[in-house]
Write a protein that holds these residues in place. Structure first.
Motif, short mmCIF file in Angstrom:
data_model
loop_
_atom_site.label_atom_id
_atom_site.label_comp_id
_atom_site.label_asym_id
_atom_site.label_seq_id
_atom_site.Cartn_x
_atom_site.Cartn_y
_atom_site.Cartn_z
N ALA A 282 1.54 -1.44 -0.19
CA ALA A 282 -0.46 0.02 -0.03
C ALA A 282 0.67 1.45 -0.16
CB ALA A 282 -0.55 -0.13 0.89
N LYS A 283 2.32 1.41 1.10
CA LYS A 283 2.81 2.48 0.86
C LYS A 283 3.46 2.35 -0.68
CE LYS A 283 7.10 1.45 1.36
NZ LYS A 283 8.25 0.81 1.83
N GLU A 284 4.13 1.27 -1.37
CA GLU A 284 4.43 2.01 -2.34
C GLU A 284 3.80 2.65 -3.71
OE1 GLU A 284 7.13 1.43 -3.43
OE2 GLU A 284 7.68 0.67 -1.88
N ILE B 280 9.26 11.31 -0.38
CA ILE B 280 9.84 10.39 -0.04
C ILE B 280 8.84 9.39 0.60
CG2 ILE B 280 11.81 11.62 0.32
CD1 ILE B 280 10.05 10.30 3.08
N LYS B 281 9.03 8.07 0.80
CA LYS B 281 8.95 6.64 1.71
C LYS B 281 9.88 6.10 2.49
CE LYS B 281 9.81 4.30 -2.66
NZ LYS B 281 9.35 3.31 -3.76
N THR C 105 5.28 15.96 0.36
CA THR C 105 5.00 14.26 1.23
C THR C 105 6.04 13.65 0.98
OG1 THR C 105 3.49 15.15 -0.65
CG2 THR C 105 2.73 13.01 0.85
N TRP C 106 5.42 12.73 3.20
CA TRP C 106 6.47 11.38 3.50
C TRP C 106 5.48 10.74 3.51
CZ3 TRP C 106 10.12 14.36 7.81
CH2 TRP C 106 10.60 14.97 7.50
N VAL C 107 5.56 9.68 2.92
CA VAL C 107 4.21 8.32 2.34
C VAL C 107 5.33 7.24 3.56
CG1 VAL C 107 3.43 6.73 1.73
CG2 VAL C 107 3.65 8.95 0.83
#
Ligand code: ATP
Ligand code: MG
Length: 460
Positions: A119-121, A134-135, A159-161
């Protein structure tokens, strides 16, 4: 990150004599001495084989700007600033939070029992279409990985995921306290990490705590198909918005439509009244809740339908997450990254859906970290396997007898055998070449089921 040694010291609540170095810049953080290059803050952590403090001199020789340590390091006196704290990992969390507060990105945090990384990807791929973001790299989702992920962000990343992974009560409060999310999403709960979280209600309570961390202007999303999660979610944040893959009247809804001609999974979404069809390189009804979490979160972050569609179409997934591959004679599913009862049941169901009425073989490994639920979960797995109508089962791990018991009690008529070595599935590889069908490989990380998959492919 980018801050002076004196700012770093204050953020970490550290002590030490840094007078000669106060204005030196710190531009990255790492606990790996091999990666501690010019500008780095080298963080001395105890490892299972070595103590990070023993590598501080080497890190400074390589150009590290400063060292974060749990004790004085006289060998570095006058050579580099040593920031001394009681708990290095905790100090990294404080530093990450300071950086987050200083550059004020929008922080989206995801959690769940199965599918956080996928889900994060998906979400990060959408936010990258929207602008610099970034993630967490890979699975950097715990008290060490999260600060490292956050400190790798530049001020330009708006945005940071972040995926958050927990295994004990209190972990979520710590992680959410470090990243201070503006948007929080919990997409499922299942019996995982029961050793530290108790029962399903305990898992739900621990994960739902994340939703209480978003402020008045933030957004909280949770999947209402999991009753324990939904009950805890409403308690943690009465403004939580619902997601569902079963109830079309939910604020956000998603269903799996099937596989397109070019091998993409097609999903149909309804996001707060707006319909959207998307396709991406992952398959299966069980991933609809991940697609939904990513799309609903992206919409809350202001993504347009086109950005969501483009981001999902571009998303790439790390190895071993239900990767479907046609060998020419059969279809092999690599889901070897990990397993718990939730993801195991989902993967078996998705594998059956993929092969229709054709032959289905399962090469499975023990599900770990289940505590006192271990026996019951493996017997239940036998029942799930029998209900899938599969033909062949090979199982690796100490609970093989319990899986067999579950199979027997459900009247399983196929072939079952316990295996220890990859060579023991040679005959299965030969058989699949003639019968075709689908072969699923899955088990907990410790079982290294990818070795069975590799052997299957080389024998096939
Ligand atoms: P970890 O706790 O190790 O960080 P994770 O939550 O990040 O895991 P993934 O790495 O995305 O999860 O996937 C782990 C396994 O769960 C994979 O085998 C994947 O196919 C499966 N999986 C992913 N999403 C779901 C889902 N929604 N339901 C069930 N299984 C899923
Ligand atoms: Mg993960």
């Amino acid at each position: 990150m980018r801050m002076s040694v004196s700012e770093t010291m204050a953020a970490c609540q550290a002590r030490g004599d840094i007078r000669a170095f106060a204005e030196v810049l710190v531009e990255s953080a790492t606990q790996d001495s091999r990666a501690a290059g010019p500008g780095a803050l080298f963080c001395c952590l105890p490892g299972s084989r070595a103590d990070g403090h023993d590598f501080a001199v080497r890190a400074v020789e390589q150009g590290a700007s400063a060292v974060l340590a749990a004790r004085e390091l006289p060998g570095l006196s006058g050579k580099a600033p040593v920031l001394v704290v009681e708990d290095v990992q905790r100090a990294m969390g404080l530093l990450a939070r300071h950086w987050r507060r200083r550059v004020r990105p929008v922080v989206a945090a995801l959690s769940g029992s199965a599918g956080k990384t996928t889900a994060k990807e998906m979400l990060a791929s959408i936010t990258t279409v929207m602008g610099p973001s970034i993630k967490n790299p890979g699975n950097f989702n715990n008290q060490l990985g999260l600060p490292l992920s956050m400190l790798a962000a530049g001020a330009e990343h708006r945005t940071w995921v972040l995926e958050l992974g927990i295994s004990r009560v209190g972990d979520m409060e710590e992680l959410a306290g470090i990243c201070e999310p503006d948007l929080a999403v919990v997409h499922n709960v299942g019996p995982a990490h029961l050793e530290g979280l108790g029962d399903l209600r305990g898992v739900a309570r621990a994960k739902a705590a994340l939703l209480g961390f978003v402020g008045e202007s933030g957004t909280a999303l949770a999947n209402k198909d999991y009753p324990e999660l939904w009950a805890e979610a409403k308690k943690a944040n009465p403004r939580v918005k619902a997601m569902s893959t079963r109830d079309p009247s939910a604020e956000n809804f998603c269903t799996y439509k099937g596989c397109s001609a070019n091998g993409m999974g097609v999903y149909s979404l309804m996001l707060e009244g707006s319909p959207l069809e998307v396709s991406l390189s992952c398959q299966g009804a069980h991933l609809a809740e991940n697609v939904l979490a990513a799309a609903a979160a992206a919409r809350a972050l202001g993504a347009t339908g086109e950005q969501i569609r483009e981001g999902l179409a571009r998303a790439e997934f790390p190895k071993g997450r239900f990767a479907v591959r046609d060998t020419g004679t059969c279809v092999v599913i690599d889901d070897t990254y990990n397993a718990n009862p939730l993801s195991m049941t989902a993967a078996i169901g998705a594998a059956r859906a993929l092969c229709g009425a054709g032959p289905l073989a399962l090469v499975l490994g023990e599900m770990g970290e289940l505590g006192k639920e271990r026996d019951q979960a493996h017997e239940e797995l036998g029942r799930v396997i029998a209900a899938s109508g599969c033909d062949v089962v090979r199982f690796k791990g100490p609970s093989a007898a319990l899986v067999r018991l579950g199979l027997e009690r459900s009247g399983f008529a196929g072939s079952f055998a316990e295996v220890r070595e990859p060579s023991e599935i040679a005959e299965l590889a030969a058989q699949a070449s003639s019968t075709g069908g689908v072969v699923l490989f899955k088990g907990s990380r410790s079982q290294r089921m990818e070795e069975f998959l590799e052997r299957f492919l080389s024998d096939h």
